[in-house]
Design a protein around this motif. Structure first.
Motif, short mmCIF file in Angstrom:
data_model
loop_
_atom_site.label_atom_id
_atom_site.label_comp_id
_atom_site.label_asym_id
_atom_site.label_seq_id
_atom_site.Cartn_x
_atom_site.Cartn_y
_atom_site.Cartn_z
N LEU A 48 57.32 83.66 92.54
CA LEU A 48 57.82 84.73 93.46
C LEU A 48 58.71 84.11 94.12
CD1 LEU A 48 54.41 86.38 94.81
CD2 LEU A 48 55.75 86.98 92.79
N ILE A 49 60.03 84.80 94.37
CA ILE A 49 61.00 84.43 95.26
C ILE A 49 60.95 85.41 96.34
CG2 ILE A 49 63.41 83.92 95.64
CD1 ILE A 49 62.11 81.95 93.48
N ASP A 50 60.72 84.98 97.55
CA ASP A 50 60.49 85.91 98.70
C ASP A 50 59.65 87.04 98.16
OD1 ASP A 50 62.31 84.09 100.10
OD2 ASP A 50 64.17 85.30 99.63
N GLY A 51 58.80 86.85 97.75
CA GLY A 51 57.72 87.76 97.49
C GLY A 51 57.91 88.53 96.25
N VAL A 52 59.19 88.40 95.71
CA VAL A 52 59.51 89.41 94.23
C VAL A 52 59.28 88.25 93.02
CG1 VAL A 52 61.39 90.55 93.32
CG2 VAL A 52 61.15 90.73 95.77
N VAL A 53 58.43 89.10 92.05
CA VAL A 53 58.69 88.29 90.98
C VAL A 53 59.96 87.86 90.37
CG1 VAL A 53 58.39 90.23 89.23
CG2 VAL A 53 57.31 87.84 88.75
N ALA A 54 60.00 86.54 89.79
CA ALA A 54 61.09 86.12 89.25
C ALA A 54 60.83 85.18 88.21
CB ALA A 54 62.18 85.34 90.12
N ARG A 55 61.67 85.06 87.12
CA ARG A 55 61.34 83.97 85.94
C ARG A 55 62.06 82.98 86.45
NH1 ARG A 55 60.41 88.51 81.19
NH2 ARG A 55 58.47 89.17 82.08
N ALA A 56 61.22 81.71 86.40
CA ALA A 56 61.88 80.57 86.90
C ALA A 56 62.56 79.74 85.75
CB ALA A 56 60.77 79.53 87.33
N CYS A 57 62.51 80.26 84.65
CA CYS A 57 63.26 79.54 83.35
C CYS A 57 64.97 80.03 83.60
CB CYS A 57 62.86 80.03 82.10
SG CYS A 57 62.89 81.54 81.72
N VAL A 58 65.18 81.14 84.10
CA VAL A 58 66.62 81.57 84.20
C VAL A 58 67.11 81.40 85.67
CG1 VAL A 58 66.69 82.72 82.21
CG2 VAL A 58 65.82 83.91 84.29
N LEU A 59 66.54 80.91 86.53
CA LEU A 59 66.91 80.53 87.99
C LEU A 59 67.56 79.27 88.08
CD1 LEU A 59 63.91 82.14 90.18
CD2 LEU A 59 65.94 83.18 89.51
N PRO A 60 68.92 79.51 88.21
CA PRO A 60 69.52 77.96 88.43
C PRO A 60 69.00 77.46 90.03
CG PRO A 60 71.15 79.73 87.82
CD PRO A 60 69.74 80.45 88.15
N VAL A 61 68.67 76.31 90.15
CA VAL A 61 67.80 75.88 91.26
C VAL A 61 68.79 76.16 92.47
CG1 VAL A 61 68.62 73.25 91.00
CG2 VAL A 61 66.33 74.03 92.30
N ALA A 62 70.04 75.91 92.46
CA ALA A 62 70.89 76.09 93.68
C ALA A 62 70.76 77.38 94.24
CB ALA A 62 72.33 75.87 93.10
N GLY A 63 70.50 78.51 93.53
CA GLY A 63 70.31 79.91 93.97
C GLY A 63 69.07 79.95 94.63
N VAL A 64 68.26 79.21 94.78
CA VAL A 64 66.80 79.55 95.39
C VAL A 64 66.79 78.61 96.55
CG1 VAL A 64 65.53 80.36 93.40
CG2 VAL A 64 65.37 77.99 93.78
N VAL A 65 67.50 77.71 96.98
CA VAL A 65 67.51 76.95 98.06
C VAL A 65 67.51 77.83 99.18
CG1 VAL A 65 68.82 75.49 99.60
CG2 VAL A 65 68.83 75.05 96.85
N GLY A 66 66.50 77.53 100.25
CA GLY A 66 66.39 78.45 101.43
C GLY A 66 65.68 79.56 101.40
N ARG A 67 65.13 79.70 100.14
CA ARG A 67 64.15 81.12 99.84
C ARG A 67 62.71 80.47 99.87
NH1 ARG A 67 67.53 84.56 95.64
NH2 ARG A 67 66.10 86.19 96.45
N GLN A 68 61.84 81.72 99.84
CA GLN A 68 60.35 81.05 99.92
C GLN A 68 60.11 81.47 98.37
OE1 GLN A 68 58.68 79.71 102.24
NE2 GLN A 68 60.21 80.01 103.62
N ILE A 69 59.60 80.09 97.80
CA ILE A 69 59.23 80.12 96.61
C ILE A 69 57.67 79.89 96.50
CG2 ILE A 69 59.29 79.28 94.05
CD1 ILE A 69 61.91 77.79 95.45
#
Ligand code: FES
Ligand code: FES
Lengths: 170, 446, 756
Positions: A48-69
């Motif tokens: 979950l990224i900010d409570g919304v389901v996401a697929r970690a295999c296609v999330l460049p890590v730079a894009g999730v900095v500062g978000r709640q994982i």
């Protein structure tokens, strides 16, 4: 880069385009999140990224900095996630279990967004693959959480027990 | 690998019409070359061969004249046409089957005029209308490279699968007379050196117009340079819509800076888009090898081409999707597309392109939207390193209706104005296209 | 790396690489967490069975497999029971079933069991066929008496120990779950308190113990909760891909496009070696590997390798994939290959009966290549230890088999090779020994080369390139009907290569039964029949797939049987009943599934939601179990929609009905997946699909409701994991044929557009 995972902060060192999946598995040792396809096709890596389901295999890590994982390791800290896990156990959902981290995360996200999903909504939202074919158990477990939203845990247990006896025996 | 070159059919038919007024001597004559009668050149210095190699990169010769598992430039790439397949030819310096016996003038005639050594006309799948812009120097350098820098390979050319009499090539001479001007690039006084260099690359070796300029009834490019607003204004070709490279804010490069263009051509991606479709081939084999200077020149030139607001409409603005989920088609989007392109359609930085405001989602032509959804995209290989994230084909997972629905959603949400997609359109493209390979394909030049 | 004070402690090893303590596995931690025990909960009992097993082997005469209690059981002071399972858990619930079976005779609640996969060793070859393999749906049915006896032997040892402790004769003692009881004095001792003494006692003679009367069963036959479900629902379960040891490096590979090709040159080796995080580049048989500190870096570098692959040597004895191979061409070739082939069954005079028949029916059926597509991609971790041992963590269905193979490859003595068998993230036949299809040789070679432990993970793309597939078959049928429309003769020639033949890469001395099962061995009374195989090598590497031959052959046979019913003007359900006359077990089974579905009706009819539907029926006899299924289908936008599956299953007797019901559900899903969606297509020697994008498998949205009836006929115990699958595809195909009038003689049905 600083990541917020399950309420904790981690400083990680990875190329910005590294998928979150491999950062959390290899660098942080949180191996509950699984690799299945690397192509957003199977859902084994769901987080979950900010409570919304996401697929970690296609999330460049730079894009999730500062978000709640939230990963599967933290799912029971979420009240909905907690109920989902309980229902998963009561319905004995997992077989090999490999897809189940992702299934639990997807179900948690669905129920957070839509507390009482219809069959159609479950079909539309739960697109994570399960090669063991636990789909009917998944559906039943989600319905249970949905149907019991707000009820006490004793009532939940009774309901689950009642369902189990519905098994056909010759 | 088969590429659809349906334009060849139309080309032939159109050429057939023009024949009515044909003049036999004209169609069989050999065009003149400034190199006629020039002495056979000696082995050129290494620097000239290297420059030739660079020009071969600019011109993307390898993409058509090689197959993934064949020797470089030995030809054999199949291009399907409704009349039958044609195959690219062997342009290695093999004397028997390649161009080993070509003089510089012969080479020049093939390159800039579309006439082979034996006098037969090349199909305009070979972009000689653009290559006509080549400077004499570059022709010489390219010749030096192909004769001295490429390994000869004996591999006979495959005959075309086009049956007689449609396989007659002479009408093409008339087509050439009407639709090509055969002149090498003349610098414009009102442009600076950088602009002129850009114009030269774009119009000449880069042959950008082959895909991005709309074509006329005879499949001729409607314009060959910036003198016409049609030039690089976007075109439908082989199941892809090559968008406008002009200053159109929605369907062109209006929102891109020169630096954006440079980055796109150098690394295959920027915050606006990632190369896909046929552009992935052009990037993998050609644009990424351009020098910084040349990339800047291309960017400078393209940014000088004005857009057409009358056609392009008001500038796109991001509008959040209404409600969650707004309508049933959003479900497919959410479960199939959002993981990569973001629930808000904004993509993920330069790694995964936005669908909100993208040229493909804004363009009325929907071929690219459909094609990339059905077939995914080829691997983008920058600096020898394959992409971390690729677009998978969905043809085996989504029905025509589902593709139509999800694309209708994408093309009408977040301020996108491309418009709805019909299942019949999906069906038609599904039938005549193939999924992109997930293999990393790197065409070698040596 | 920083973390807040309450973050999990992450330590850096000597390379400065975080080992991530939470996932770091010392051997013990690994075992406990794979068994689902929270790390740290481990309490020392009587020592690791591994060491004992080894010590014992060196010592006196070996005891029969499955009798040396300490090799299997460790009872801890807190009364929890650590059990070494001879079978691998891969979702089939075998750990729980083992706890039920052993716990029943031991008199210990299965929920107190902590089950792990046993190491390699003769003690664990408990199958009645004298070996140890998790597959063929054999685990319970072929070890049932042995495992019960093991529990009983352990109970006997605890009773002896209790007698000493309580100073009373053994004969005065009984047990209650988890304790030894002396009723007369109202005293009791827990197993935990007795274990230290008990496990040092000699194991009683195997036949000295009496097994329970099944009527007294407390746990066997009950829907006991699975032991691993919470861990699997919270990401705590550990699979091979999660294993990690100190100092470990990661590796990814690029396989040769076609099996048999070897590495020629690498054009960009220097560039790849210079990529971020890359440790080294290695040439392996048929692959190039990149070793790196992180798998993602290894993977990207492996993809970037520009390798010139050389054609296999002309005299290569290994299986090679020709450059021009395509499934389309193979299908055509199989169709052309003439009979009569080798007979597996030849009863009566089929040729004469066919000639004399009132009506002849013939048809040609196809089966397709399918992938295992288990969601966990293959991986293996290898570590050479200072003491000369080699440890390998790998997904496997047969530890001793792999140990032997590794011994052969490395020249090490088998006892120097320690096999760890983590939970399997699905297997479906994937984790047998397949030449060219396994990861561990790569991990071992790399660990040796770099002098550090190495874990290799195959990306999904590399997995689909090397996943051995289920064989293709072309089956030519001819059948004859008598004047009443009943079949009197049937001939089936299957042009195929059996998976066992494929794995051996040659024809065996005897026919491969897995090639024809499901076409041969039918219970239907057709007086004249000839079932034959025409051997046809297939180039692709072949494998067992869930239900093996039955998974494809029952589709073929049971579909053709419906064709015969239609040709003879018979209802397919009635025809089956007719052909099973006198077979009480199968007649009962078929009636049961009919009843379960609310009474057999073929349709078509209009359902409550307005859709036009029809039903199909099929039966199968796989792995010692009898099954029958009915499917209800409709057509939605030209594609098949399956609404309901009713399945009756008679495995003779059962251990856990809840697990059986789950297995039926899983088998239905896989059966539907292959009949509706799956086919591995090869062109130019390579599979077109390299991921789930081009190889879709059944999603939740297409899962029908599944209704299960378990019948305990009391017949010899049969398998559970595989048997429910085979009747599903033909039941669906039969329903579709009846509903649409279109008889499709190949899978998957998604290749066709149907009119309703
Ligand atoms: S691993 Fe991310 S979706 Fe499959
Ligand atoms: S439980 Fe095995 S893949 Fe879902």
């Amino acid at each position: 880069m600083e990541l917020h995972i399950n309420g904790k902060s981690y400083e990680v060192h990875a190329e910005p385009d590294t998928p979150l999946l491999w950062v959390i598995r290899d660098e942080l040792g949180l191996t509950g999140t699984k690799y299945g396809c690397g192509l957003a096709q199977c859902g084994a890596c769901s987080v979950l990224i900010d409570g919304v389901v996401a697929r970690a295999c296609v999330l460049p890590v730079a894009g999730v900095v500062g978000r709640q994982i939230t990963t599967i390791e933290g799912v029971e800290a979420d009240p909905v996630g907690r109920r989902v896990v309980d229902a998963w156990v009561r319905h004995q959902v997992p077989q090999c279990g490999y897809c189940q981290s992702g299934q639990v995360m997807a179900a948690t996200a669905l129920l957070r967004e839509t507390p009482h999903p219809s069959d159609e909504q479950i079909s539309a939202a739960m697109v994570n693959l399960c090669r063991c074919g636990t789909y009917n158990a998944i559906r039943a477990a989600i319905h249970e959480v949905a149907g019991q939203a707000g009820k006490s845990s004793t009532a939940l247990n009774e309901a689950a027990g009642a369902e189990d006896t519905g098994r056909a025996q010759a | 690998m088969i590429r659809n070159r349906t334009r060849v059919l139309t080309t032939l038919l159109a050429a057939g019409l023009v024949v009515a007024c044909g003049v036999a001597w004209y169609v069989t004559r050999t065009p003149a070359s400034p190199f006629d009668g020039a002495p056979a050149p000696q082995t050129p210095p290494a620097a000239a061969i290297q420059r030739g190699e660079y020009i071969a990169r600019l011109s993307d010769c390898v993409a058509c004249h090689s197959t993934p598992d064949g020797a470089p430039f030995a030809g054999g790439l199949e291009m399907a046409t409704p009349l039958g397949s044609i195959f690219s030819t062997n342009i290695t310096p093999d004397v028997k089957t390649g161009i080993g016996s070509y003089s510089l003038a012969d080479f020049d005639r093939a390159l800039r005029h579309g006439v082979a050594r034996d006098g037969h006309r090349l199909y305009p799948a070979m972009p000689y209308p653009s290559y006509a812009r080549f400077s004499d120097d570059d022709v010489q350098a390219l010749y030096a490279y192909f004769v001295h820098g490429v390994q000869p390979v004996e591999q006979a050319n495959r005959p075309t699968g086009i049956a007689s009499p449609l396989n007659q090539r002479w009408p093409l001479a008339l087509w050439n007379a009407v639709f090509t001007d055969g002149r090498s690039y003349q610098p414009k006084a009102d442009g600076d050196a950088l602009w002129n260099r850009g114009a030269y690359i774009v119009q000449g070796p880069g042959h950008c117009g082959s895909c991005h300029t709309p074509r006329g009834l005879a499949m001729n490019e409607k314009a060959l340079d910036e003198s016409s607003p049609q030039y690089l204004a976007g075109a439908l070709l082989d199941g892809w819509y090559a968008p406008s490279l002009r200053g159109d804010v929605n369907t062109g490069l209006g929102r891109w800076s020169e630096q954006d263009i440079v980055q796109f051509l150098r690394s295959g991606r920027n915050a606006h888009a990632v190369v896909f479709g046929s552009m992935a081939d052009a990037f993998n084999n050609s644009t990424q090898f351009m020098s910084d200077e040349d990339l800047r020149a291309v960017a400078r030139y393209l940014k000088s081409l004005p857009g057409n607001p009358a056609r392009d409409g008001a500038a796109w603005q991001y509008t959040a999707a209404a409600g969650t989920p707004p309508h049933p088609d959003a479900q497919t989007f959410m479960t199939r597309c959002a993981a990569c392109h973001g629930p808000d359609g904004r993509g993920q930085g330069q790694w995964i392109p936005p669908l909100a405001g993208s040229a493909a989602s804004m363009a009325h032509e929907n071929a690219s939207s459909i094609n990339v959804t059905l077939n995914g995209s080829a691997r983008v290989v920058a600096d020898g390193i394959p992409d971390a994230y690729r677009m998978p084909p969905f043809r085996n997972q989504l029905s025509d209706q589902e593709v139509a629905d999800v694309l209708s959603y994408v093309r009408t949400t977040w301020g996108n104005r491309g418009g709805a997609v019909k299942p019949e359109e999906v069906k038609a493209l599904r039938e005549r296209t193939n999924p992109a390979s997930s293999n990393v394909i790197i065409l070698q030049m040596r | 790396m920083n973390h807040t004070p309450d973050a999990p402690a992450l330590e850096a090893d000597e390379e400065g690489f975080p080992t991530g303590d939470p996932a770091n596995i010392s051997r013990r931690r690994f075992l406990t967490s794979s068994a689902g025990v929270a790390a740290g909960a481990f309490v020392l009992g009587v020592g690791l069975p591994v060491g004992e097993a080894r010590a014992a082997r060196a010592a006196a005469a070996p005891m029969p497999a499955g009798t040396r209690v300490p090799a299997f059981l460790e009872i801890r002071p807190d009364n929890s029971i650590r059990f070494q399972s001879p079978f691998v858990e891969g979702g089939q619930g075998i750990f729980t079933a083992m706890a039920q079976i052993v716990g029943e005779e031991l008199d210990a609640d299965p929920s107190t069991f902590i089950v792990e996969n046993a190491p390699a060793g003769n003690d664990y070859k408990v199958l009645s066929i004298g070996m140890r393999i998790t597959g063929g749906s054999m685990s319970v049915r072929l070890s049932y008496p042995t495992m019960r006896r093991l529990g009983a032997l352990a109970r006997q040892m605890l009773l002896e120990a209790g007698a000493r402790q309580l100073r009373v004769p053994v004969s005065e003692l009984t047990t209650e779950p988890g304790r030894v009881v002396h009723a007369a004095s109202k005293r009791s001792v827990t197993y935990g308190q007795l274990a230290g003494v008990a496990m040092d006692l000699p194991v009683p003679a195997p036949d000295s113990v009496k097994l329970k009367d099944p009527a007294q069963f407390r746990w066997i036959g009950k829907p006991v909760q699975r032991l691993d479900v919470h861990d699997k629902s919270t990401g705590k379960a550990v699979y091979a891909i999660d294993c990690r040891v100190d100092g470990m490096l990661h590796a990814a590979v690029q396989h040769a496009p076609r099996l048999g090709q070897t590495v020629g040159g690498i054009r960009n080796e220097a560039q790849v070696k210079a990529m971020k995080g890359v440790h080294s580049v290695h040439r392996l048989p048929g692959a190039v590997a990149v070793v790196a500190e992180r798998w993602w870096d290894a993977r990207r570098a492996a993809e970037a390798l520009q390798v010139d692959w050389k054609a296999p040597a002309a005299d290569s004895t290994a299986r090679v994939m020709p450059a021009d191979f395509s499934t389309k061409a193979l299908a055509a070739q199989l169709e052309r290959m003439p009979g009569p082939g080798e007979n597996a069954e030849n009863v009566g005079n089929t040729e004469a009966a066919l000639k004399a028949a009132h009506k002849q029916v013939s048809a040609t059926y196809h089966s397709q290549f399918v992938h295992h597509a288990q969601i966990e991609p293959p991986s293996a971790l290898a570590r050479f230890n200072a003491d000369g041992t080699l440890e390998v963590w790998l997904p496997n269905q047969a530890p001793e088999l792999f140990q032997g193979d590794i011994a052969k490859r490395t020249g090490l003595a088998p006892e120097k090779i320690i096999i760890h068998s983590p939970l399997l993230g699905g297997f479906f036949g994937r984790h047998f020994l397949y030449d060219g299809g396994t990861v561990y040789p790569q991990a071992i070679a790399l660990a040796k080369a770099v002098g550090r432990p190495v874990k290799v993970i195959w990306s999904r793309e590399e997995e689909f390139l090397r996943d051995p597939v289920r064989p293709m078959a072309v089956v030519r049928f001819r059948a004859g009907l008598d004047a009443n429309g009943f079949p009197v003769a049937l001939e089936a020639e299957s042009v195929t290569e059996g998976p066992t033949e494929g794995i051996a890469n040659k024809r065996g001395d005897k026919m491969d039964p897995t090639a024809l099962e499901g076409i041969a061995g039918k219970a239907y009374a057709i007086p004249n029949h000839r079932i034959a195989q025409v051997y046809a090598k297939q180039h692709a590497t072949l494998a067992y797939w869930r239900s093996v031959g039955n998974s494809m052959n029952d589709f073929i046979y049971e579909s053709f049987l419906d064709e015969l019913a239609d040709a003879g003007g018979k209802d397919p359900f009635e025809l089956r009943l007719h052909l099973l006359q006198g077979n009480a077990r199968l007649t009962n089974l078929l009636r049961a599934v009919g009843e379960l579905s609310g009474g057999w009706k073929r349709g078509p009819y209009i359902a409550a939601d307005g859709t036009r539907r029809a039903r199909g029926v099929a039966m199968a006899s796989p792995f010692g179990t009898e099954v029958a299924a009915i499917a209800e289908v409709s057509i939605e936008q030209g594609q098949v929609r399956v609404h309901e599956i009713w399945e009756a299953i008679d495995p003779g007797s059962i251990v856990n009905p809840a697990i059986i019901e789950a297995q039926v559900n899983g088998a239905v899903a896989l059966g539907l997946s292959q009949v509706l969606l799956e086919e591995a297509v090869y062109e130019k020697g390579m599979p077109l699909a390299r991921n789930y994008d081009m190889y879709p498998i059944l999603p939740l949205a297409r899962m029908p409701r599944v209704h299960v009836r378990i019948i305990e006929s009391g017949a010899k115990m049969g398998g559970i994991g595989e048997p429910p699958l085979p009747p599903v595809p033909p039941a669906v195909a039969n329903a579709v044929a009846h509903l649409t009038g279109q008889r499709v003689r190949s899978m998957p049905l998604s290749r066709h557009v149907f009119k309703s």
